[in-house]
Design an enzyme around this catalytic site. Structure first.
Site, PDB file in Angstrom:
ATOM      1  N   ASP A 193      -8.913  -3.011   7.543  1.00  0.00           N
ATOM      2  CA  ASP A 193      -8.873  -3.730   8.818  1.00  0.00           C
ATOM      3  C   ASP A 193     -10.266  -4.071   9.345  1.00  0.00           C
ATOM      4  OD1 ASP A 193      -6.071  -3.791   9.085  1.00  0.00           O
ATOM      5  OD2 ASP A 193      -6.103  -1.668   9.590  1.00  0.00           O
ATOM      6  N   LYS A 252     -12.022   7.476  19.040  1.00  0.00           N
ATOM      7  CA  LYS A 252     -11.582   7.072  17.694  1.00  0.00           C
ATOM      8  C   LYS A 252     -12.026   5.638  17.493  1.00  0.00           C
ATOM      9  CE  LYS A 252      -8.888   9.629  14.941  1.00  0.00           C
ATOM     10  NZ  LYS A 252      -7.467   9.876  14.889  1.00  0.00           N
ATOM     11  N   ARG A 311      16.372  12.024   5.611  1.00  0.00           N
ATOM     12  CA  ARG A 311      16.752  12.795   6.790  1.00  0.00           C
ATOM     13  C   ARG A 311      16.094  14.178   6.662  1.00  0.00           C
ATOM     14  NH1 ARG A 311      17.674  16.539  10.452  1.00  0.00           N
ATOM     15  NH2 ARG A 311      19.493  16.184  11.797  1.00  0.00           N
ATOM     16  N   ARG A 368       2.507  -8.400   4.446  1.00  0.00           N
ATOM     17  CA  ARG A 368       3.198  -7.151   4.089  1.00  0.00           C
ATOM     18  C   ARG A 368       4.709  -7.333   3.929  1.00  0.00           C
ATOM     19  NH1 ARG A 368       1.209  -1.860   4.341  1.00  0.00           N
ATOM     20  NH2 ARG A 368      -0.693  -2.797   3.538  1.00  0.00           N
ATOM     21  N   HIS A 384       0.829  -1.206   0.000  1.00  0.00           N
ATOM     22  CA  HIS A 384       0.000   0.000   0.000  1.00  0.00           C
ATOM     23  C   HIS A 384       0.861   1.253   0.000  1.00  0.00           C
ATOM     24  CE1 HIS A 384      -4.025   1.889   1.320  1.00  0.00           C
ATOM     25  NE2 HIS A 384      -4.091   1.473   0.074  1.00  0.00           N
ATOM     26  N   HIS A 400      -9.127   6.843   6.915  1.00  0.00           N
ATOM     27  CA  HIS A 400      -7.863   6.576   6.231  1.00  0.00           C
ATOM     28  C   HIS A 400      -7.186   7.882   5.876  1.00  0.00           C
ATOM     29  CE1 HIS A 400      -4.954   4.791   3.511  1.00  0.00           C
ATOM     30  NE2 HIS A 400      -5.231   3.651   4.113  1.00  0.00           N
ATOM     31  N   MET A 443     -11.663   2.222  15.717  1.00  0.00           N
ATOM     32  CA  MET A 443     -10.669   1.512  14.913  1.00  0.00           C
ATOM     33  C   MET A 443     -11.328   0.785  13.737  1.00  0.00           C
ATOM     34  SD  MET A 443      -7.944   2.373  16.264  1.00  0.00           S
ATOM     35  CE  MET A 443      -8.027   3.680  17.449  1.00  0.00           C
ATOM     36  N   GLY A 444     -10.611   0.796  12.597  1.00  0.00           N
ATOM     37  CA  GLY A 444     -11.170   0.160  11.404  1.00  0.00           C
ATOM     38  C   GLY A 444     -11.933   1.142  10.525  1.00  0.00           C
ATOM     39  N   PHE A 445     -11.967   2.410  10.946  1.00  0.00           N
ATOM     40  CA  PHE A 445     -12.637   3.436  10.133  1.00  0.00           C
ATOM     41  C   PHE A 445     -11.667   4.571   9.854  1.00  0.00           C
ATOM     42  CE2 PHE A 445     -16.164   1.214  11.992  1.00  0.00           C
ATOM     43  CZ  PHE A 445     -17.131   1.223  10.988  1.00  0.00           C
ATOM     44  N   HIS A 473      -2.315   1.933  12.672  1.00  0.00           N
ATOM     45  CA  HIS A 473      -1.878   1.255  11.432  1.00  0.00           C
ATOM     46  C   HIS A 473      -2.370  -0.194  11.512  1.00  0.00           C
ATOM     47  CE1 HIS A 473       0.374   0.342   7.938  1.00  0.00           C
ATOM     48  NE2 HIS A 473       1.623   0.371   8.395  1.00  0.00           N
TER      49      HIS A 473
HETATM   50  N1  CMC Z   1     -13.133   7.401  14.427  1.00  0.00           N
HETATM   51  C1  CMC Z   1     -13.617   8.598  14.767  1.00  0.00           C
HETATM   52  N2  CMC Z   1     -13.256   9.734  14.172  1.00  0.00           N
HETATM   53  C2  CMC Z   1     -12.383   9.651  13.179  1.00  0.00           C
HETATM   54  C3  CMC Z   1     -11.842   8.435  12.750  1.00  0.00           C
HETATM   55  C4  CMC Z   1     -12.241   7.276  13.417  1.00  0.00           C
HETATM   56  N3  CMC Z   1     -11.762   6.094  13.070  1.00  0.00           N
HETATM   57  N4  CMC Z   1     -10.983   8.637  11.734  1.00  0.00           N
HETATM   58  C5  CMC Z   1     -10.982   9.954  11.519  1.00  0.00           C
HETATM   59  N5  CMC Z   1     -11.829  10.577  12.389  1.00  0.00           N
HETATM   60  C6  CMC Z   1     -12.093  12.001  12.494  1.00  0.00           C
HETATM   61  C7  CMC Z   1     -11.064  12.643  13.394  1.00  0.00           C
HETATM   62  O1  CMC Z   1     -11.482  12.651  14.729  1.00  0.00           O
HETATM   63  C8  CMC Z   1     -10.975  14.029  12.792  1.00  0.00           C
HETATM   64  O2  CMC Z   1     -12.092  14.750  13.215  1.00  0.00           O
HETATM   65  P1  CMC Z   1     -11.952  16.307  13.588  1.00  0.00           P
HETATM   66  O3  CMC Z   1     -11.502  16.970  12.321  1.00  0.00           O
HETATM   67  O4  CMC Z   1     -13.328  16.664  14.032  1.00  0.00           O
HETATM   68  O5  CMC Z   1     -10.912  16.361  14.661  1.00  0.00           O
HETATM   69  C9  CMC Z   1     -11.132  13.777  11.296  1.00  0.00           C
HETATM   70  O6  CMC Z   1     -11.888  12.588  11.196  1.00  0.00           O
HETATM   71  C10 CMC Z   1      -9.799  13.600  10.581  1.00  0.00           C
HETATM   72  O7  CMC Z   1      -9.102  12.555  11.240  1.00  0.00           O
HETATM   73  P2  CMC Z   1      -7.535  12.443  11.380  1.00  0.00           P
HETATM   74  O8  CMC Z   1      -7.204  11.477  12.442  1.00  0.00           O
HETATM   75  O9  CMC Z   1      -6.924  13.810  11.487  1.00  0.00           O
HETATM   76  O10 CMC Z   1      -7.169  11.895   9.964  1.00  0.00           O
HETATM   77  P3  CMC Z   1      -5.828  11.219   9.585  1.00  0.00           P
HETATM   78  O11 CMC Z   1      -5.729  11.289   8.137  1.00  0.00           O
HETATM   79  O12 CMC Z   1      -4.686  11.737  10.367  1.00  0.00           O
HETATM   80  O13 CMC Z   1      -6.076   9.745  10.173  1.00  0.00           O
HETATM   81  C11 CMC Z   1      -6.325   7.537  10.555  1.00  0.00           C
HETATM   82  C12 CMC Z   1      -6.199   8.612   9.488  1.00  0.00           C
HETATM   83  C13 CMC Z   1      -6.308   6.175   9.869  1.00  0.00           C
HETATM   84  C14 CMC Z   1      -5.129   7.616  11.529  1.00  0.00           C
HETATM   85  C15 CMC Z   1      -7.646   7.733  11.348  1.00  0.00           C
HETATM   86  O14 CMC Z   1      -8.738   7.678  10.457  1.00  0.00           O
HETATM   87  C16 CMC Z   1      -7.800   6.719  12.456  1.00  0.00           C
HETATM   88  O15 CMC Z   1      -7.237   6.922  13.541  1.00  0.00           O
HETATM   89  N6  CMC Z   1      -8.553   5.605  12.221  1.00  0.00           N
HETATM   90  C17 CMC Z   1      -8.671   4.540  13.196  1.00  0.00           C
HETATM   91  C18 CMC Z   1      -7.453   3.626  13.137  1.00  0.00           C
HETATM   92  C19 CMC Z   1      -7.463   2.721  11.927  1.00  0.00           C
HETATM   93  O16 CMC Z   1      -8.469   2.140  11.590  1.00  0.00           O
HETATM   94  N7  CMC Z   1      -6.287   2.578  11.308  1.00  0.00           N
HETATM   95  C20 CMC Z   1      -6.094   1.731  10.116  1.00  0.00           C
HETATM   96  C21 CMC Z   1      -5.726   2.561   8.949  1.00  0.00           C
HETATM   97  S1  CMC Z   1      -5.855   1.813   7.343  1.00  0.00           S
HETATM   98  C22 CMC Z   1      -5.145   0.283   7.259  1.00  0.00           C
HETATM   99  C23 CMC Z   1      -3.875   0.064   7.958  1.00  0.00           C
HETATM  100  O17 CMC Z   1      -2.929   0.831   7.882  1.00  0.00           O
HETATM  101  O18 CMC Z   1      -3.808  -0.944   8.614  1.00  0.00           O
END
Ligand code: CMC
Length: 380
Positions: free
Chosen positions: A320, A263, A364, A345, A186, A269, A265-267, A221
C-alpha cells in the site's frame, strides 16, 4: 488467556490453497506457481485473472475470448447506476463498491447457482463490471457524467479512460496494470478469509465478495493505501520542493509520529517481517510515474518516511505504501484508492470462493468464555 488462543489467528494454518504461496523467508509470492513480479512484467491483467481462476495461463485463444467478453460486459449497469445515484457523494466510495456488488448479485440470473461453471461466469462478469463503478463514482463526486467504455482499449487502459475521459499515456496504463496484478491475490488475508467464511455457509458468490469488501475497507488492510496518502497530505505535498527538503520534513514527521506511538499506515505486515515481496515491483512503477509527471518531491517524502521508519523500528513498507502515491500521481482522488484494490482483488476473492466451494467445510472456530458465571435474573 488460554495458551491455546491465537489472537487474530496469528500463525494459524486453517486450510490448504493452491492459488498463491507467500514465502516470508524469501520474500516471494507465487500465483499458481509463477512469481508475481514475472507476471507483472509480462502479462495483461486479464491473463493473470484467468490464471488465478483456472490454475493455468490461458492460451492465446482463451485470452482473446475473455478479453472480448470483458469488453462486452464493462458498461455501467443501469441498476447499479440507479443505486449509486441514491447514495450521497460524501459517503465513502467503499460503501458504493459494496452496494454495487450487492446490486449486481441481486440482478444476476445465476445468483443462486453455485456450479463451477456459473461461479466462473459470475466472477468474470464482476471483473468486467466493477471498473465502471469506480470510474463513475469518482466522476459523479467531481460533478462529471459517465464516460462510456472504449472497446479499442484493454482492461487497464479502459479503466483509466472511463475515469478520466481521456486516453492515458502508455507508461501510465502500464503502471496501473502492474498495480492490478500485484493487488490481485495474497492467500488468506483478512478479506479473502472473510469471503471464504461466507462461502463456507453455502452462501452465494456476491454475498462473499460484498463481505470481503467490508473487510478490505479497514485501514489495517486495504484502507491503508488511502491512509498512506493522508500521511503525505498531513506532511504537506509541495510541488517543486527539492527531494532533500521533502525527505527532511518527512523524517521529522515520522520521528514525531513514532514518539507519539502512532501506527504508520503502509508499513508492517502480519506475514512478511523482512519486506513485502510486492514492494520492489510497485516501487519501480512509482518511480516511473514520478519521472513521468516530474514530481521529485514525492520521492523525497517517500524515501524520508521509509528511512526514518527503518532507523527507528526496522519496519518495512507494504504494497500500500508505493501504491497510494502512484494512484495519486495518476489523478485518482484519495478515497478511490481502496475501491481500485477491490477491482483487482475480485480475482483472488472469487478464485478462493471457488476453491472453498470445491472442498467445503463450515468455518466455525471456538472461543473461550470469560464472561460472568451462570447467574439468576433479578426478581420482578
Ligand atoms: N507503525 C508503527 N508500528 C508498527 C507498525 C506500523 N505500521 N506495524 C507494526 N508496528 C509495531 C507494533 O506497534 C508492534 O510493536 P510493539 O511490539 O512494540 O507493540 C509491533 O510492530 C508488531 O505489530 P503488530 O501490529 O502486533 O503486528 P501485526 O502482525 O498484528 O500487524 C499490521 C500487522 C499490518 C496490522 C501492522 O503492521 C499495521 O497496523 N500496519 C499499518 C497498516 C497497514 O499498512 N496495513 C496494510 C497491510 S498489508 C497490505 C494490505 O493488506 O492491504
Amino acid at each position: 488467556m488460554s495458551d491455546e488462543i491465537k489472537k487474530g489467528l496469528a500463525g494459524v494454518v486453517v486450510d490448504y490453497t493452491a492459488i498463491s504461496k507467500v514465502n516470508p523467508e524469501t520474500n516471494s509470492l507465487l500465483y499458481r506457481g509463477y512469481p508475481v513480479q514475472d507476471l507483472a512484467a509480462n502479462l495483461p491483467f486479464e491473463a493473470v485473472a484467468l490464471l488465478l481462476w483456472t490454475g493455468d495461463l490461458p492460451t492465446e485463444d482463451e485470452l482473446k475470448q475473455f478479453q472480448e467478453f470483458e469488453r462486452a460486459h464493462r458498461a455501467l449497469d443501469p441498476n447499479v447506476k440507479q443505486a449509486i445515484d441514491l447514495l450521497p457523494t460524501d459517503c465513502h466510495p467503499m460503501d458504493v463498491g459494496r452496494t454495487a456488488v450487492s446490486v449486481l448479485g441481486a440482478n444476476h440470473p445465476k445468483a443462486e447457482d453455485s456450479s463451477p461453471e456459473a461461479e466462473l461466469e459470475k466472477a468474470k462478469a464482476l471483473f468486467a463490471a466493477f471498473p465502471a463503478v469506480v470510474a463513475y463514482d469518482q466522476r459523479r463526486r467531481r460533478g462529471q457524467d459517465v464516460v462510456e467504455p472504449n472497446a479499442d482499449l484493454d482492461y487497464s487502459a479502459n479503466f483509466l479512460w472511463m475515469t478520466f475521459g481521456e486516453e492515458q499515456p502508455e507508461e501510465v496504463v502500464d503502471a496501473f496494470r502492474v498495480s492490478m496484478v500485484l493487488y490481485a491475490e495474497h492467500s488468506f488475508n483478512a478479506s479473502t478469509f472473510t469471503a471464504r467464511v461466507i462461502t463456507s455457509t453455502l452462501s452465494d458468490l456476491h454475498s462473499a465478495v460484498t463481505g470481503a469488501i467490508g473487510a478490505l475497507k479497514g485501514p489495517l488492510h486495504g484502507g491503508a493505501n488511502e491512509a498512506v496518502m493522508h500521511t503525505f497530505d498531513e506532511i504537506g505535498i509541495r510541488k517543486e520542493e527539492s527531494r532533500e527538503d521533502a525527505a527532511g520534513r518527512a523524517k521529522a514527521w515520522m520521528e514525531d509520529a513514532l514518539a507519539q506511538k502512532k501506527k504508520i499506515m503502509g508499513f508492517g505486515h502480519r506475514v512478511y517481517k523482512n519486506g513485502d515481496s510486492r514492494v520492489p515491483t510497485m516501487k519501480a512503477a512509482l518511480d516511473r510515474m514520478i519521472a513521468h509527471y516530474g514530481r521529485d518531491e514525492m520521492l523525497g517524502l517517500y524515501d524520508g518516511l521509509e528511512a526514518a521508519m527503518g532507523e527507528a523500528k526496522d519496519i518495512k513498507p507494504n504494497l500500500d505504501y508505493p501504491a497510494g502515491p502512484t494512484y495519486h500521481l495518476m489523478g485518482f482522488d484519495t478515497e478511490m484508492f481502496t475501491p481500485i484494490f477491490i477491482a483487482s482483488r475480485i480475482t483472488g476473492w472469487t478464485a478462493h470462493i471457488m476453491e472453498q466451494r470445491a472442498s467445503n467445510a463450515l468455518i466455525r472456530p471456538l472461543s473461550e468464555y470469560n464472561g460472568p458465571d451462570q447467574r439468576e435474573l433479578p426478581n420482578g
